[in-house]
Write a protein that holds these residues in place. Structure first.
Motif: not given
Length: 434
Positions: A308-316, A323-328
């Motif tokens: 799900k995370m990978w698809r979001q990174l590719r499509e949006n 993702l950066a906010a999640g890591l932060a």
């Protein structure tokens, strides 16, 4: 939505003067507006010192045969006189009623919209089409917006401007992107343009949700609260333009309005972290039956899925910031003094802030030794400086235990660590996001 205002009223009516009238003389159309089906829409146009473009916008809206409420938000130029002449003139040829409301002083766009919504609700309309009067929006796009509202009458319809508009200030694009991301974190809804003033508001939604923000921040807050209420949000591409600098009139105050927007989003994110529901539901729906154990497991698997995370990174493109906010957030948790609860905190924050749990947990791995030990020491040192005004030496800690005993001395070190770790965590989280 808290609606209440101090207004003066001036009404002009056309051919439909014999129709039923609501409070303050606002007319209701005899039948559905052309192209609007069963909707009963009205245009709400807030204005403040837009004398150069105002009448052109109003005449173009009138050509569509739609009723109009104009809210003069304390203009100091010739807007008031122009509106009085416009409302009084041309009544014989009007296809729909018009109404002018005025604030005695400028109260901001949010207050002007609430004034217009209040009058529209009292007059019995179902939907309010909003647009700015600075010439940025084409009124000819209104039928397309009403078409979208006809397909989904309960949805909040948002205009979506292109990001490559000629003359668009860079700060406007930057503010729009940050606001879009904040809304995603607050309610899990991804919008492309949270600041476009051309929209269609279901007036039932306006009456159901409670907003507090004023000025321009209102338009962002209402998206988050609409999503919390269960309202669908639909975006419609809109033709938009920025006038040349000499002709452009902007009432956006870069510093004050930006700070106000940050504070509004901080308040909404804080509310998102609170576990109790307490949100209005609109439109009202039957109570949902609890999910089965199998459905719960499937939902958990989907939530945790790296695909799900990978698809979001590719499509949006916005997903990279997500993702950066999640890591932060994970890095902040890693620095927090709540050892033993880090994983629980990661899952809770990921759920409440609509972040991917794997991203948050990955960021929290920073607390693993030996890095975690360095972070703990940094927290103690920063906490000591904040409490005592000086950086600590080894003999300072020896003095704690010698003078105050093991319990009191350890308590002081833990206090310093607790305070300092939150500061260090915030700084490192910001650096991680950047």
């Amino acid at each position: 939505m808290a609606i209440g205002t101090e207004t003066t009223v001036r009404t002009g009516e056309g051919k439909q003067a014999g129709a039923a009238h609501g409070p303050h003389g606002a007319g209701r159309p005899d039948g559905p507006t052309p192209g609007a089906g069963a909707l009963r829409p009205i245009v709400v146009a807030p204005t403040y010192n837009n004398e150069r473009t105002l009448l052109d916008i109003l005449h173009r809206v009138e050509a569509l045969g739609l009723p109009i409420i104009v809210v003069n938000d304390g203009s100091t130029d010739s807007t008031g006189a122009m509106l009085r002449a416009w409302a009084a003139g041309g009544a014989a040829g009007r296809r729909a009623p018009v109404q002018v409301l005025s604030h005695r002083r400028n109260r901001g766009k949010g207050a002007a919209l609430r004034t217009g919504f209040k009058a529209a609700i009292e007059a019995g309309y179902t939907h309010a089409v909003t647009l700015d009067t600075d010439g940025q929006h084409d009124p000819e796009s209104i039928p397309e917006f009403l078409g979208a509202a006809q397909k989904e009458p309960d949805a909040l319809i948002l205009g979506r401007r292109r990001t490559d508009l000629q003359g668009c200030p860079r700060r406007s694009l930057t503010g729009r992107r940050w606001s879009n991301m904040a809304i995603w974190i607050e309610c899990g809804v991804h919008v492309h343009d949270s600041q476009c003033g051309m929209r269609v508001y279901p007036l039932g939604l306006v009456g159901a949700v409670k907003t507090r923000a004023g000025r321009f921040a209102f338009e962002a807050e209402v998206i988050t609260r609409a999503a919390w209420a269960g309202c669908s949000i639909v975006e419609v591409p809109v033709v938009s333009r920025y006038l040349p600098a000499p002709d452009r009139v902007s009432h956006y105050r870069p510093w004050l309005d930006s700070i106000h927007g940050v504070l509004v989003h901080a308040r909404l994110i804080g509310r998102a972290l609170i576990p109790w529901p307490g949100h209005a539901q609109w439109p009202e729906r039957p109570a949902r039956v609890g999910a089965s154990a199998m459905e719960t497991l499937r939902g958990l698997r989907h939530w945790m899925s790296p695909l799900k995370m990978w698809r979001q990174l590719r499509e949006n493109p916005q997903a990279h910031k997500h993702l950066a906010a999640g890591l932060a957030v994970g890095v902040w948790v890693a620095n927090s003094p709540f050892y033993g609860l880090h994983t629980v905190m990661c899952l809770y924050l990921a759920k409440r802030l609509h972040l991917h749990p794997l991203a948050v947990i990955t960021g929290s791995m920073l607390s693993t030794p030996p890095v975690g030990l360095v972070l703990n020491a940094a927290g103690v040192y920063v906490g000591h400086y904040l409490l005592h005004g000086s950086w600590p030496e080894v003999h300072d800690f020896e003095a704690y235990f010698t003078e105050h005993g093991l319990t009191a001395g350890g308590g002081m070190v833990i206090l310093e660590w607790g305070i300092g770790s939150l500061i260090v965590g915030t700084v490192m989280a910001a650096a991680t996001f950047a």
